[in-house]
Design an enzyme around this catalytic site. Structure first.
Site, mmCIF file in Angstrom:
data_model
loop_
_atom_site.group_PDB
_atom_site.id
_atom_site.type_symbol
_atom_site.label_atom_id
_atom_site.label_comp_id
_atom_site.label_asym_id
_atom_site.label_seq_id
_atom_site.Cartn_x
_atom_site.Cartn_y
_atom_site.Cartn_z
ATOM 1 N NE ARG A 137 35.694 35.356 33.911
ATOM 2 C CZ ARG A 137 36.830 36.057 33.912
ATOM 3 N NH1 ARG A 137 37.887 35.604 33.267
ATOM 4 N NH2 ARG A 137 36.921 37.198 34.572
ATOM 5 C CG ASP A 166 35.904 34.838 37.276
ATOM 6 O OD1 ASP A 166 35.231 35.865 37.491
ATOM 7 O OD2 ASP A 166 37.130 34.864 37.048
ATOM 8 C CG HIS A 238 36.702 37.768 39.717
ATOM 9 N ND1 HIS A 238 36.496 37.984 38.380
ATOM 10 C CD2 HIS A 238 37.788 38.493 40.056
ATOM 11 C CE1 HIS A 238 37.434 38.811 37.920
ATOM 12 N NE2 HIS A 238 38.229 39.135 38.922
ATOM 13 C CD GLU A 303 40.398 41.714 37.207
ATOM 14 O OE1 GLU A 303 40.968 42.206 36.229
ATOM 15 O OE2 GLU A 303 39.529 40.830 37.109
ATOM 16 C CE1 TYR A 395 47.592 37.080 32.411
ATOM 17 C CE2 TYR A 395 45.681 38.440 31.935
ATOM 18 C CZ TYR A 395 46.503 37.807 32.840
ATOM 19 O OH TYR A 395 46.242 37.916 34.179
ATOM 20 C CG ASP A 397 43.179 36.315 27.280
ATOM 21 O OD1 ASP A 397 44.409 36.386 27.544
ATOM 22 O OD2 ASP A 397 42.326 36.986 27.891
ATOM 23 C CD GLU A 447 37.467 37.135 29.830
ATOM 24 O OE1 GLU A 447 38.371 36.369 29.422
ATOM 25 O OE2 GLU A 447 37.639 37.970 30.741
#
Ligand code: TNX
Length: 544
Positions: A137, A166, A238, A303, A395, A397, A447
């Site tokens: 990202r 990704d 992805h 995902e 996580y 982030d 991100e």
């Protein structure tokens, strides 16, 4: 002895102290001496024989992997270890026992390199003590990766999971498929708006990749510091960056893709056909050749939007030929095929939990349950090795406080205390299930992590708490906070721009409402939603 992080299994102080001097030498088998000298590089210790050396290493095969004992007397330091990792960790413990100046890159004059006498007997509770770095990202240059390895090593963390592919970027040279790095490694711009806003973009190109020689260097640098690099090629979803380079690998013939300039889940997906498997085999071979040793390779599986597979007559026909009932089964079959291929190369596959929910995994495939403990427990009960990676509390982030002072994060809130209280193998599970949990890993999705300074802020000191839990095996004791406060002085000396326990420094603040929107994504709400999703094989996730 009472301020080490992570806390050793046993530590006793004794009267007196030992002083390192310019001539201090280390003796013993080279494969044990070298790691200790590396851990104590600041002291520039010499190598000596048993007669002249004041630090003596011995091999003790009875000590398990990564274990060591350290005995500090007034005249000599004795270290026993079963392997190089154990020796390295003995060195790291010694470094923490020295003045904090030992965490600078050179020995400054005027420091007395003295350690108190005592004894440490130490070994880790978990074998997988990891950090995940999303370099897709937002790319992180090689120097940041090497520095991260140094920081993992000083916390006795031993896995660096590199998320190399990704939608937003492919980060590795490929000689077999050069368009991967030529086309897939950069995008023209990056989104700046939040979800549910009219999209705005920064207009600034972003990119970067590691050459295969860089990867070899990263792997060797890590290995010398008892860290195993776990590369990830996230498929079949992805896949925008791969498909920007090689659209023919996609599920929809003729569809054009570009390296994604926004976040969230994209419908870009590889075709699960033999050509894709051959392509990935070639990429895996390049990675394995560059790194030399690849005990684990992560193949993602998370995902995936499978609609394009059902829309394709060719893929439907292939699925029928394989005798599979649903796109979910095909997802499972595809990942199984890749894991088999890796097994032929002596590498174990690692997957996100969607791949477990889909079914058909090889028994030796390691599962990372990011959507919580419930799905992790199911994977453990099914006999898989499980590395705990839940969004809450791993996580990193996510922000550490719901405050307008915090710099922009993907959501909130995960505190140091949340991490310190984490139980990777909950006491409520059956013993057999608990035994399948081999450790934990914190995730640094990028991100909202644009650079190394932000990385420092997100990773530490929560990473210190993760190190404590993964080394000791359970929630940290209350005195952890006291040890942590002293440990932060080491990070200061090292030059880490961590988040102070009291909150961000003035220049670390988010700049008010524009960059920080308290409550936009609440961690408890995220956990509720992802947990629900583990009950169906369709893993589509709400966008964040
Ligand atoms: C979920 S965990 C993701 C990532 C995002 C992250 C943001 C997982 C397998 N997928 O793609 O970066 O959330 O927190």
């Amino acid at each position: 002895m009472d301020h080490l992080i992570p806390r050793p299994r046993l530590a006793e102080s004794a009267p007196g102290s030992f002083a390192f001097t310019p001539g201090t030498a280390v003796s013993g088998p080279t494969d044990l001496v070298d790691p200790v000298r590396l851990a104590l590089a600041v002291l520039d210790l010499g190598r000596g024989d048993d007669a002249s050396a004041r630090v003596r290493m011995t091999r003790d095969p009875a000590l398990g992997p990564e274990a060591y004992t350290l005995t500090i007397g007034e005249d000599e330091v004795l270290i026993a270890a079963g392997d190089a990792a154990g020796a390295f960790y003995a060195g790291q413990t010694l470094r923490q026992l020295l003045p904090v100046e030992a965490f600078r890159s050179v020995a400054l004059p005027g420091t007395e390199w003295r350690v108190s006498c005592g004894r440490v007997e130490d070994s880790p509770a978990f074998s997988w003590r990891g950090a995940h770095l999303d370099v897709s990202r937002n790319f992180l240059p090689k120097r940041e990766v090497l520095r991260m390895i140094d920081l993992l090593a000083l916390h006795k963390l031993n896995r660096l999971h590199l998320h190399l592919a990704d939608d937003q970027g492919w980060r590795l040279e490929s000689r077999a498929y050069p368009l991967l790095h030529e086309v897939g490694s950069h995008r023209t711009q990056t989104i700046t708006s939040f979800y549910h806003e009219e999209p705005t973009y920064d207009g600034v190109p972003h990119g970067g990749y590691y050459t295969l020689r860089d990867l070899a260097e990263i792997g060797a640098y890590a290995r010398a510091r008892a860290v195993t690099v776990v590369p990830e090629i996230d498929v079949p979803g992805h896949a925008s960056a791969i498909l920007a380079a090689y659209p023919s690998l996609g599920a929809t013939p003729g569809e054009r893709h570009h390296v994604l300039d926004r976040w969230g889940i994209s419908p870009a997906i590889l075709a699960p056909l033999p050509g894709t498997v051959d392509f990935l085999a070639a990429v895996f071979d390049e990675i394995i050749e560059a790194l030399g040793e690849v005990p684990y390779l992560h193949i993602g599986g998370d995902e995936c939007v499978l609609d394009a597979w059902e829309a394709s007559a060719e893929i439907r026909a292939y699925r029928a030929e394989l005798g599979l009932d649903s796109p979910g089964d095909l997802h499972a079959w595809f990942l199984r095929r890749l894991a088999d291929l890796l097994a032929e190369r002596g590498t174990r596959a690692v997957v996100w939990d969607e791949a477990f929910v889909s079914g058909m995994l090889r028994e030796d495939t390691i599962v990372m349950p990011w959507r919580g403990a419930a799905v992790g427990r199911r994977a453990a009960a099914a006999g898989h090795e499980v590395v705990a990676t839940p969004v809450f509390p791993l996580y990193f982030d996510y922000g550490e406080a719901a405050s307008a002072e915090e710099p922009l994060a993907i959501g909130e809130t995960i505190t140091v205390a949340d991490v310190a209280a984490f139980e990777p193998a909950p006491a409520t599970w059956a013993d057999a299930e608990r035994a399948r949990v081999t450790g934990l890993q914190f995730q640094l999705w990028s991100e909202r992590i644009p650079d190394g300074r932000t990385l420092d802020y997100r990773a530490w000191p929560r990473g210190c708490a993760a190190a404590e839990v993964s080394w000791t095996g359970g929630p940290a004791r209350p005195e952890f906070t006291e040890r942590l406060t002293r440990h932060l002085e080491r990070l200061d000396a090292f030059g880490v721009e961590y988040r102070p326990l009291a909150g961000p420094r003035p220049w670390q603040r988010g700049g008010g409402a524009r960059r920080h929107r308290p409550g936009v994504i609440d961690i408890q709400e995220v956990m509720r939603r992802v947990d629900e999703m583990t009950l169906t094989a369709d893993s589509t996730r709400p966008s964040m």
